[in-house]
Write an enzyme that holds these catalytic residues in place. Structure first.
Site, PDB file in Angstrom:
ATOM      1  N   ASP A  48       0.842  -1.195   0.000  1.00 45.50           N
ATOM      2  CA  ASP A  48       0.000   0.000   0.000  1.00 45.50           C
ATOM      3  C   ASP A  48       0.879   1.247   0.000  1.00 45.50           C
ATOM      4  OD1 ASP A  48      -2.243   1.931   1.076  1.00 45.50           O
ATOM      5  OD2 ASP A  48      -3.294   0.045   0.693  1.00 45.50           O
ATOM      6  N   ASP A  49       0.354   2.338   0.473  1.00 48.51           N
ATOM      7  CA  ASP A  49       1.031   3.635   0.481  1.00 48.51           C
ATOM      8  C   ASP A  49       2.380   3.553   1.221  1.00 48.51           C
ATOM      9  OD1 ASP A  49       1.342   6.332   0.095  1.00 48.51           O
ATOM     10  OD2 ASP A  49      -0.388   6.939   1.286  1.00 48.51           O
ATOM     11  N   ASP A 126      -5.807   5.174  -5.265  1.00 46.47           N
ATOM     12  CA  ASP A 126      -6.479   5.953  -4.221  1.00 46.47           C
ATOM     13  C   ASP A 126      -6.979   7.309  -4.739  1.00 46.47           C
ATOM     14  OD1 ASP A 126      -7.363   6.396  -1.633  1.00 46.47           O
ATOM     15  OD2 ASP A 126      -5.504   5.732  -0.707  1.00 46.47           O
ATOM     16  N   GLY A 162     -15.693   5.518  -1.759  1.00 45.91           N
ATOM     17  CA  GLY A 162     -17.148   5.488  -1.960  1.00 45.91           C
ATOM     18  C   GLY A 162     -17.745   6.847  -2.284  1.00 45.91           C
ATOM     19  N   ARG A 179     -13.549   0.584  -4.133  1.00 44.59           N
ATOM     20  CA  ARG A 179     -13.941   0.828  -2.749  1.00 44.59           C
ATOM     21  C   ARG A 179     -15.246   1.608  -2.736  1.00 44.59           C
ATOM     22  NH1 ARG A 179     -10.064   1.244   1.182  1.00 44.59           N
ATOM     23  NH2 ARG A 179     -11.328   2.676   2.362  1.00 44.59           N
ATOM     24  N   ASP A 183     -12.544   4.039   5.232  1.00 47.72           N
ATOM     25  CA  ASP A 183     -11.614   3.040   5.779  1.00 47.72           C
ATOM     26  C   ASP A 183     -12.231   2.291   6.962  1.00 47.72           C
ATOM     27  OD1 ASP A 183      -9.943   4.059   3.919  1.00 47.72           O
ATOM     28  OD2 ASP A 183      -8.361   4.643   5.308  1.00 47.72           O
TER      29      ASP A 183
HETATM   30  C1  GLA Z   1      -6.688   5.713   2.061  1.00 48.36           C
HETATM   31  C2  GLA Z   1      -7.195   4.320   1.695  1.00 48.36           C
HETATM   32  C3  GLA Z   1      -6.556   3.295   2.599  1.00 48.36           C
HETATM   33  C4  GLA Z   1      -5.034   3.357   2.479  1.00 48.36           C
HETATM   34  C5  GLA Z   1      -4.568   4.775   2.793  1.00 48.36           C
HETATM   35  C6  GLA Z   1      -3.101   4.958   2.482  1.00 48.36           C
HETATM   36  O1  GLA Z   1      -7.135   6.096   3.321  1.00 48.36           O
HETATM   37  O2  GLA Z   1      -8.587   4.264   1.765  1.00 48.36           O
HETATM   38  O3  GLA Z   1      -7.012   2.002   2.281  1.00 48.36           O
HETATM   39  O4  GLA Z   1      -4.654   2.994   1.176  1.00 48.36           O
HETATM   40  O5  GLA Z   1      -5.268   5.743   2.014  1.00 48.36           O
HETATM   41  O6  GLA Z   1      -2.654   6.258   2.716  1.00 48.36           O
END
Ligand code: GLA
Length: 375
Positions: A48-49, A126, A162, A179, A183
């Site tokens: 991920d990030d 994202d 969303g 998504r 979160d």
């Molecule tokens: C958003 C996404 C998370 C994650 C973070 C990373 O909040 O919804 O799932 O990827 O960014 O910064």
């Protein structure tokens, strides 16, 4: 490229967040193989990030942080592929990612080429720092095009929280999953809220482009970025996983796989639940009781003349969940009934085609796979 099953795998964010590095990614891949999760169907390992430097390189390309990813992405990708797994990465439709790393806005084609060059099989995309003047539909569509023009099959996982009525337009952009929620956190209310928010949206989920209610918190045991010690135990994890499977969700584990308890492994590899989740038809469940009830029941058509029936207790008190067959169109005079087998205990119920009220302990669930029989 078409995807015909909700993707299954693991993502680094829930546990590691900003602490991600190549060692934990390799160890997650190792654990996926050693625990049997790979053989149960989990295949993507997604970073991920927080994997890149805050500035692009002189050639305009994204640069992996050399301190946390010293071997580079090709070596990591080769390692993951050598384990029979697939490699996923993360970028953002905005100018920056949510944590301030460079995003792919207006750099879609060069970034897609970079990802393809690293052997990436899956891109989570994202929505932070998205320019006010830009159009989300165009941006997601542009990245889908960019991925396609690389010539590599890359699953495109859109993640805009969303927002912007995404369910109405995302399929048209070429994304394979998206998504449809904010979160998740490791709490029972968050799990329920994520699921209940899909009452009117789950109908958009279908082969080719699936709803994504966010990564699993199963087995986090309070550890990690989204961990909340003591707020979820085995019962909450069981209900969480059953709901995600009933709603045909992508199953992206978010816990630390190196320390997953045997009970959690058993849950995540439950063959019947995975069969429900991965069903080829991906039909939305029908609520077969009073809509919005806190002890609801659901019916879901599956392929191969099977179906699922599930009873939940979302409350903190033990009690009965009711199933009203007439809510799914089944009448007592139909001459057929449901023969049910519970997926956790093997308990058999039926044949039945009349009102069914089952006792379900607080926060727990009962999930059945059913077949039609004459009565
Ligand atoms: C958003 C996404 C998370 C994650 C973070 C990373 O909040 O919804 O799932 O990827 O960014 O910064």
């Amino acid at each position: 490229m078409i995807i015909t099953k909700p993707p299954m795998g693991w993502n680094s964010w829930n546990t590691f967040a900003r602490g991600v590095n190549e060692r934990v990614i390799r160890e997650a891949a190792d654990a996926m193989v050693e625990t049997g999760l790979r053989d149960a169907g989990y295949e993507y390992v997604v970073i991920d990030d927080c994997w890149s430097l805050k500035e692009r390189g002189p050639d305009g390309r994204l640069v992996p942080n050399p301190e946390t990813f010293p071997s580079g992405m090709n070596a990591l990708s080769d390692y993951i592929h050598s384990k029979g797994l697939k490699f996923g990465m993360y970028s953002c439709a905005g100018i920056m990612t949510c944590t301030g790393a460079p995003g792919s806005y207006d750099k879609e084609f060069i970034d897609a080429e970079t990802f393809a060059g690293w052997g990436v099989d899956y891109l989570k995309y994202d929505f932070c720092h998205f320019p006010a003047v830009a159009d989300p539909r165009e941006s997601y569509s542009r990245m889908a095009m960019a991925l396609e023009t690389t010539g590599r099959d890359i699953v495109f996982s859109a993640c805009n929280g969303g927002l912007c009525e995404v369910e109405k337009w995302i399929r048209s952009t070429g994304a394979h999953l998206y998504r449809c929620t904010t979160d998740i956190t490791e709490t029972f209310p968050s799990i329920l809220e994520h699921c209940r928010s899909q009452d009117e949206k789950i109908r958009y989920s279908a082969p080719g482009c699936y709803n994504d209610m966010d990564m699993l918190v199963v087995g986090m045991d309070g550890i990690g970025h989204h961990g909340h010690p003591g707020l979820c135990g085995d019962t909450e994890y069981k209900t969480h996983f059953a709901l995600w499977c009933l709603f045909g969700q992508p199953l992206m584990m978010g816990s630390d796989l190196r320390r997953l308890r045997p009970e959690m492994l058993e849950l995540l590899t439950n063959k019947d639940l995975l069969r429900i989740d991965q069903d080829a038809e991906c039909r939305p469940p029908i609520e077969a009781g009073i809509k919005g009830d806190s002890r609801p029941s659901f019916f879901k058509h599956l392929s191969d003349r099977q179906f699922a029936v599930a009873f939940f207790n979302f409350t903190d008190e033990d009690g009965c969940a009711d199933f009203r067959p007439w809510d799914i169109g089944l009448t007592t005079s139909a001459g057929v009934g449901m023969s049910l087998r519970e997926v956790f205990t093997g308990e058999v119920v039926g044949p039945v085609n009349d009102f069914l009220s089952l006792y379900v302990p607080a926060r727990d669930c009962k999930v059945f796979i059913g077949e039609w029989v004459t009565m």
